[in-house]
Motif scaffolding. Structure first.
Motif, PDB file in Angstrom:
ATOM      1  N   HIS A 165       0.823  -1.211   0.000  1.00 37.85           N
ATOM      2  CA  HIS A 165       0.000   0.000   0.000  1.00 37.85           C
ATOM      3  C   HIS A 165       0.857   1.260   0.000  1.00 37.85           C
ATOM      4  CE1 HIS A 165      -2.644   3.008   2.209  1.00 37.85           C
ATOM      5  NE2 HIS A 165      -3.332   2.728   1.128  1.00 37.85           N
ATOM      6  N   VAL A 166       1.855   1.323   0.877  1.00 36.62           N
ATOM      7  CA  VAL A 166       2.630   2.553   1.026  1.00 36.62           C
ATOM      8  C   VAL A 166       3.509   2.812  -0.190  1.00 36.62           C
ATOM      9  CG1 VAL A 166       4.741   1.653   2.130  1.00 36.62           C
ATOM     10  CG2 VAL A 166       3.843   3.890   2.798  1.00 36.62           C
ATOM     11  N   SER A 167       3.958   1.750  -0.872  1.00 36.04           N
ATOM     12  CA  SER A 167       4.803   1.942  -2.046  1.00 36.04           C
ATOM     13  C   SER A 167       4.040   2.604  -3.184  1.00 36.04           C
ATOM     14  CB  SER A 167       5.382   0.605  -2.520  1.00 36.04           C
ATOM     15  OG  SER A 167       4.351  -0.269  -2.943  1.00 36.04           O
ATOM     16  N   LYS A 168       2.715   2.529  -3.129  1.00 35.75           N
ATOM     17  CA  LYS A 168       1.899   3.190  -4.141  1.00 35.75           C
ATOM     18  C   LYS A 168       1.599   4.644  -3.771  1.00 35.75           C
ATOM     19  CE  LYS A 168      -0.357  -1.149  -5.475  1.00 35.75           C
ATOM     20  NZ  LYS A 168      -1.627  -1.913  -5.493  1.00 35.75           N
ATOM     21  N   ILE A 169       1.310   4.909  -2.503  1.00 36.04           N
ATOM     22  CA  ILE A 169       0.842   6.251  -2.131  1.00 36.04           C
ATOM     23  C   ILE A 169       1.976   7.227  -1.841  1.00 36.04           C
ATOM     24  CG2 ILE A 169      -1.333   5.323  -1.249  1.00 36.04           C
ATOM     25  CD1 ILE A 169      -0.297   5.739   1.565  1.00 36.04           C
ATOM     26  N   LEU A 170       3.204   6.721  -1.546  1.00 37.75           N
ATOM     27  CA  LEU A 170       4.319   7.622  -1.241  1.00 37.75           C
ATOM     28  C   LEU A 170       5.348   7.720  -2.363  1.00 37.75           C
ATOM     29  CD1 LEU A 170       5.123   6.808   2.507  1.00 37.75           C
ATOM     30  CD2 LEU A 170       3.558   8.522   1.575  1.00 37.75           C
ATOM     31  N   GLN A 171       5.094   7.054  -3.469  1.00 40.45           N
ATOM     32  CA  GLN A 171       6.069   6.975  -4.551  1.00 40.45           C
ATOM     33  C   GLN A 171       6.451   8.339  -5.115  1.00 40.45           C
ATOM     34  OE1 GLN A 171       8.740   5.111  -6.193  1.00 40.45           O
ATOM     35  NE2 GLN A 171       7.167   3.566  -5.824  1.00 40.45           N
ATOM     36  N   GLY A 172       5.537   9.295  -5.092  1.00 40.83           N
ATOM     37  CA  GLY A 172       5.801  10.589  -5.721  1.00 40.83           C
ATOM     38  C   GLY A 172       6.471  11.620  -4.822  1.00 40.83           C
ATOM     39  N   ILE A 173       6.814  11.250  -3.578  1.00 40.40           N
ATOM     40  CA  ILE A 173       7.430  12.205  -2.655  1.00 40.40           C
ATOM     41  C   ILE A 173       8.947  12.142  -2.816  1.00 40.40           C
ATOM     42  CG2 ILE A 173       7.704  12.873  -0.240  1.00 40.40           C
ATOM     43  CD1 ILE A 173       4.995  11.649   0.349  1.00 40.40           C
ATOM     44  N   ASP A 174       9.541  13.248  -3.276  1.00 41.21           N
ATOM     45  CA  ASP A 174      10.968  13.254  -3.599  1.00 41.21           C
ATOM     46  C   ASP A 174      11.852  12.988  -2.394  1.00 41.21           C
ATOM     47  OD1 ASP A 174      10.374  13.808  -6.228  1.00 41.21           O
ATOM     48  OD2 ASP A 174      10.559  15.988  -5.987  1.00 41.21           O
ATOM     49  N   GLU A 175      11.417  13.386  -1.212  1.00 43.15           N
ATOM     50  CA  GLU A 175      12.242  13.242  -0.012  1.00 43.15           C
ATOM     51  C   GLU A 175      12.274  11.815   0.532  1.00 43.15           C
ATOM     52  OE1 GLU A 175       9.945  15.513  -0.454  1.00 43.15           O
ATOM     53  OE2 GLU A 175      11.022  17.445  -0.482  1.00 43.15           O
ATOM     54  N   ILE A 176      11.511  10.927  -0.086  1.00 41.40           N
ATOM     55  CA  ILE A 176      11.481   9.523   0.331  1.00 41.40           C
ATOM     56  C   ILE A 176      12.128   8.678  -0.754  1.00 41.40           C
ATOM     57  CG2 ILE A 176      10.010   7.557   0.907  1.00 41.40           C
ATOM     58  CD1 ILE A 176       8.003   9.495   2.061  1.00 41.40           C
ATOM     59  N   GLY A 177      13.091   7.831  -0.368  1.00 39.07           N
ATOM     60  CA  GLY A 177      13.817   7.014  -1.338  1.00 39.07           C
ATOM     61  C   GLY A 177      13.236   5.617  -1.468  1.00 39.07           C
TER      62      GLY A 177
END
Length: 337
Positions: A279-291
């Motif tokens: 779930h989280v790999s889909k919703i946070l994918q577009g945040i540049d500060e997260i690798g």
């Protein structure tokens, strides 16, 4: 495919070191030939390499590096040759930046990323406060994260290390475990302990745990906490629920780094429960500060058969994906979700 023959002279000409390089009954040379698909002939310190251009180039560099290692390592093993081969194969067809040597220094050993994905993973951990390492078993996700944590602690970039894991049974029923909290969760956290012992030593780890410099805990005990100036590793995160993943990510405070590792093909949650990692790999994918770093079967650095096993399972899973509406495809999607 273009082929070439190259004569490589290894210097200095030292019979003892050459014997270490070649291995018992030339097992290391045979291992390199089989893995890189080329022919190697040896006379003294002269090695003649024949095969595809890329294989000859990779093998010549590998032999030079292994020969250099024999100066300090009198016990070169097939396992060490295998790891070096993994690194060599990762260079073929890929551009790896050698201008910045990535070595993680821990008190008892130095840890070097073995392929381009591992290098990207370490660089991402250095650059981002929150990082995800997603991929199959044996790709070094947890081991490299622990190495980064130990290095950060030694450099006093963080005040403590927290190792967190969801306590989920992997298929078998463990029943009621006796003992105190630590004894109950130890079986789930053993891979993290093993990496720490290798990098810091048993006695030092025990002292750090006693002083809470290193804390090992089940995920459920993170609720309500704010974790500042810490290096936090959430291992086996595919077995978190969506609520648990959100809870964990919102614990991270100032001066902290979090690394979340997991393998979405080995989810042990009850049927119908959605994985927090998926779930989280889909919703946070577009945040540049997260690798996000994704590994595949080619990145496996365990026994060479582990890579083949992972690939075999991947091929089998792909074979189950038949035309839309098939029962097999439905079951596969249920497992992944």
């Amino acid at each position: 495919m273009p082929t070439q023959t190259l004569n490589l002279a290894l210097v200095p000409d030292n019979a003892h070191r050459l014997a270490i390089l070649c291995g018992r009954l030339n097992e290391h040379i045979t291992q390199i030939e089989s893995s890189l698909n080329l022919k190697i002939r040896q006379r003294g310190n002269i090695f003649q390499l024949s095969g595809p251009d890329s294989a000859v180039s990779g093998a010549s560099r590998l032999l030079e590096e292994l020969y250099k290692d024999t100066e300090q390592n009198p016990n070169l093993s097939p396992e060490q040759v295998h790891l070096a081969l993994q690194e060599t194969r990762s260079r073929q067809g890929q551009v790896i930046d050698d201008s910045e040597e990535l070595v993680l220094k821990t008190p008892r050993s130095s840890v070097k990323p073995r392929n381009s994905h591992q290098q990207d993973y370490v660089k991402s951990i250095w650059r981002h406060d929150i990082n995800f390492g997603i991929g199959p078993a044996g790709t070094g996700k947890t081991y490299l994260a622990v190495a980064c944590a130990v290095e950060a602690l030694i450099k006093e970039e963080v005040n403590r290390i927290l190792l967190v894991r969801p306590a989920v049974e992997a298929g078998e029923k463990l029943g009621f475990l006796p003992g105190d909290l630590a004894q109950k969760i130890d079986p789930y956290l053993r891979p993290l302990y093993d990496a720490l012992y290798e990098m810091l030593g048993f006695e030092k780890v025990a002292r750090m745990i006693e002083r809470n410099v290193i804390e090992v805990a089940p995920l459920a005990y993170m609720r309500g906490r704010t974790l500042n100036n810490s290096f936090i590793i959430l291992d086996e995160s595919q077995n978190t629920t969506t609520a648990q993943m959100k809870m964990f990510l919102t614990r991270i405070g100032f001066g902290s780094t979090a690394v979340i590792t997991g393998d979405v093909t080995q989810i042990d949650l009850p049927k119908g429960t959605r994985s927090g990692l998926v779930h989280v790999s889909k919703i946070l994918q577009g945040i540049d500060e997260i690798g996000f770093t994704y590994f595949d079967s080619k990145d496996v650095v365990r026994h060479r058969l582990v890579q083949r096993i992972v690939e075999a399972y991947d091929e089998y899973d792909q074979s189950l994906i038949s035309p839309l509406g098939s029962q097999e495809s439905v079951h596969l999607n249920e497992r992944d979700n």
